[in-house]
Design an enzyme around this catalytic site. Structure first.
Site, short mmCIF file in Angstrom:
data_model
loop_
_atom_site.label_atom_id
_atom_site.label_comp_id
_atom_site.label_asym_id
_atom_site.label_seq_id
_atom_site.Cartn_x
_atom_site.Cartn_y
_atom_site.Cartn_z
N CYS A 1 -26.60 -16.09 1.01
CA CYS A 1 -26.27 -15.51 2.33
C CYS A 1 -24.79 -15.11 2.38
O CYS A 1 -24.44 -14.05 2.92
CB CYS A 1 -26.58 -16.50 3.44
SG CYS A 1 -28.30 -17.08 3.48
N CYS B 1 -25.84 -21.38 2.71
CA CYS B 1 -26.58 -20.69 1.64
C CYS B 1 -25.67 -19.75 0.85
O CYS B 1 -25.06 -18.83 1.41
CB CYS B 1 -27.75 -19.92 2.26
SG CYS B 1 -28.46 -18.64 1.22
N CYS C 1 -47.84 -45.02 11.46
CA CYS C 1 -46.43 -45.09 11.06
C CYS C 1 -46.09 -46.50 10.58
O CYS C 1 -45.39 -46.68 9.57
CB CYS C 1 -45.53 -44.71 12.23
SG CYS C 1 -45.84 -43.05 12.90
N CYS D 1 -46.80 -45.96 16.89
CA CYS D 1 -47.85 -45.34 16.07
C CYS D 1 -48.33 -46.29 14.98
O CYS D 1 -47.55 -46.74 14.13
CB CYS D 1 -47.32 -44.04 15.47
SG CYS D 1 -48.26 -43.41 14.08
#
Length: 440
Positions: free
Chosen positions: A195, A192, A63, A60
């Site tokens: 969580c 988390c 990139c 790319c």
């Protein structure tokens, strides 16, 4: 045909140079951390700090152009944030997990949040400033106790909720989407802190709601495709999958077993009862109907002198049809006569383009979305459905509207109040009075 050894050497150098360039953009001495599919979790997902990741392809051009800038950013943020890169050609599974469609793609990973796409300018200063904002936000959250360091390393939940169904890419559609049952699903990440705090409450709620409502959970570290599909932005996120499984809505109540159980039970009960469209006659009605609703839909109907009772009843029948369609959703439907709640109209910008009108309100968030199409059944159904998915664009209300107490409509046509006629002469005092004044 004779070929010069120098020419052959040059060709070989170009070829091997090309293949060398295509293998990687960052060398071993680069300040940019090299990522692979195998170390992505440990280097990025388990990090205690902010990580900037470039998904690139060696072939790319953009990139390659970004490479020196990305290395400059890595040097600027050294010791402050991690700047990394991953070859999406060589590690396609990692790219697929995050829905990478083009190169380069830059994502910023902040502990406790879903990855953020960077879409700003591709210069070192702009990228570093964006990273600084994320770092500042993370520090602010930690100071307020909203986020804590994970201690380095993702740990699996020690105890999964026994009555909560483990959902993944292979069973989610079969169990949830194709089901006729109500599902409440927690999207979590094992690292988390919030969580982990929710886990025992979720387990208790799932056990107590067995046979009434289905509870499930999705590990977003593993099931990132499901996380992306439902646009989960942070953890834990709790989504409610009602009758319209394609449009789940967030649970925004307290994260306790009792609150979740109460919410689920009320949802089941409300789905069985008759629907209603309530007239907004005061602040108590506003609080009762809109305070706990996920979305409150308020219709502003024409003055009774304009529509008469017959016209107003037709509007109310239409609204009842809409409410019936979405009876299993935690929505409330209300109506108010034109110009009776002026502060509310002002804050949601109603009245300037006529009546009838409708807005979708989230009182807790202080935002609304207006109906921009005709006040017709099909448009109303589409509006309510789209509002449930957040597809209508929210506008801030700029403060809480002042709701005044009004009389409930008696179901009759309105009466035109005739004013007493008066004479201009009487108002001015008559000719004699005028003449007398002139003489003075």
């Amino acid at each position: 045909m004779y070929k010069s050894p120098l020419t052959l050497l040059t060709l070989l150098t170009i070829c091997f140079g090309f293949f060398d360039l295509s293998s990687a953009l960052y060398g071993s001495s680069s300040p940019v951390v090299q990522l692979t599919a195998s170390n992505f979790k440990s280097k990025v997902l388990n990090s205690n700090g902010v990580v900037l990741v470039e998904f690139f392809a060696p072939w790319c051009g953009h990139c390659k152009a970004l490479t020196p800038t990305w290395e400059k950013v890595a040097n600027i943020l050294k010791g402050v944030a991690t700047v990394a890169a991953i070859d999406a050609d060589a590690h396609q599974s990692a790219a697929q997990d995050y829905g990478i469609k083009g190169f380069p793609t830059i994502k910023v990973f902040v502990p406790g949040k879903a990855p953020i796409d960077y879409q700003g300018a591709r210069d070192a200063k702009s990228i570093a400033n964006f990273a600084y904002k994320q770092i500042k936000g993370l520090l602010s959250d930690r100071l307020e106790g909203k986020s804590k360091p994970t201690g380095g390393g993702s740990k699996e939940k020690k105890s999964e909720p026994s009555a909560s169904v483990e959902l993944n890419a292979s069973n989610f559609d079969d169990l949830v989407i194709e089901s006729n049952e109500l599902w409440i699903v927690e999207f979590f990440a094992p690292w988390c802190g919030h969580c982990k705090k929710l886990a025992p409450e979720w387990k208790r709620a799932a056990k107590n709601l067995q046979g009434k409502v289905k509870l499930g959970h999705v590990n977003c570290d593993v099931e990132q495709s499901i996380m992306s599909r439902f646009k989960v932005q942070g953890f834990p996120t709790i989504l409610v999958f009602g009758p319209d499984k394609s449009s789940p809505y967030p649970y925004e109540g307290a994260r306790s077993a009792s609150a979740i159980e109460s919410f689920a039970s009320e949802l089941v009960e409300s789905s069985a009862g008759p629907v209603e469209v309530t007239e907004l006659t005061g602040p108590d009605v506003m609080e009762k109907k809109c305070g706990s609703a996920a979305i409150c839909f308020i219709s502003f109907l024409p003055d009774i002198l304009d529509s008469k009772a017959e016209g107003r009843n037709k509007y109310l029948e239409m609204l009842l049809s809409v409410a019936e369609k979405f009876k299993k959703q935690p929505y409330s439907f209300m109506w108010v006569a034109a110009v009776t709640q002026m502060d509310l109209e002002k804050r949601v910008n109603v009245g300037g383009y006529g009546y009838p009108a409708m807005v979708a309100m989230n009182v807790k968030k202080g935002v609304y979305a207006p109906l921009k199409s005709a006040f017709e059944l099909q448009h109303l159904l589409e509006f309510v459905k789209d509002a449930g998915t957040g597809g209508k664009g929210n506008v801030p209300m700029n403060g809480t509207p002042e709701i005044v107490k009004t009389k409930e409509w008696d179901g009759k046509d309105g009466e035109l109040i005739e004013e007493d006629e008066f004479s201009l002469d009487e108002l001015m005092g008559g000719d004699d009075a005028v003449g007398s004044k002139d003489e003075l």
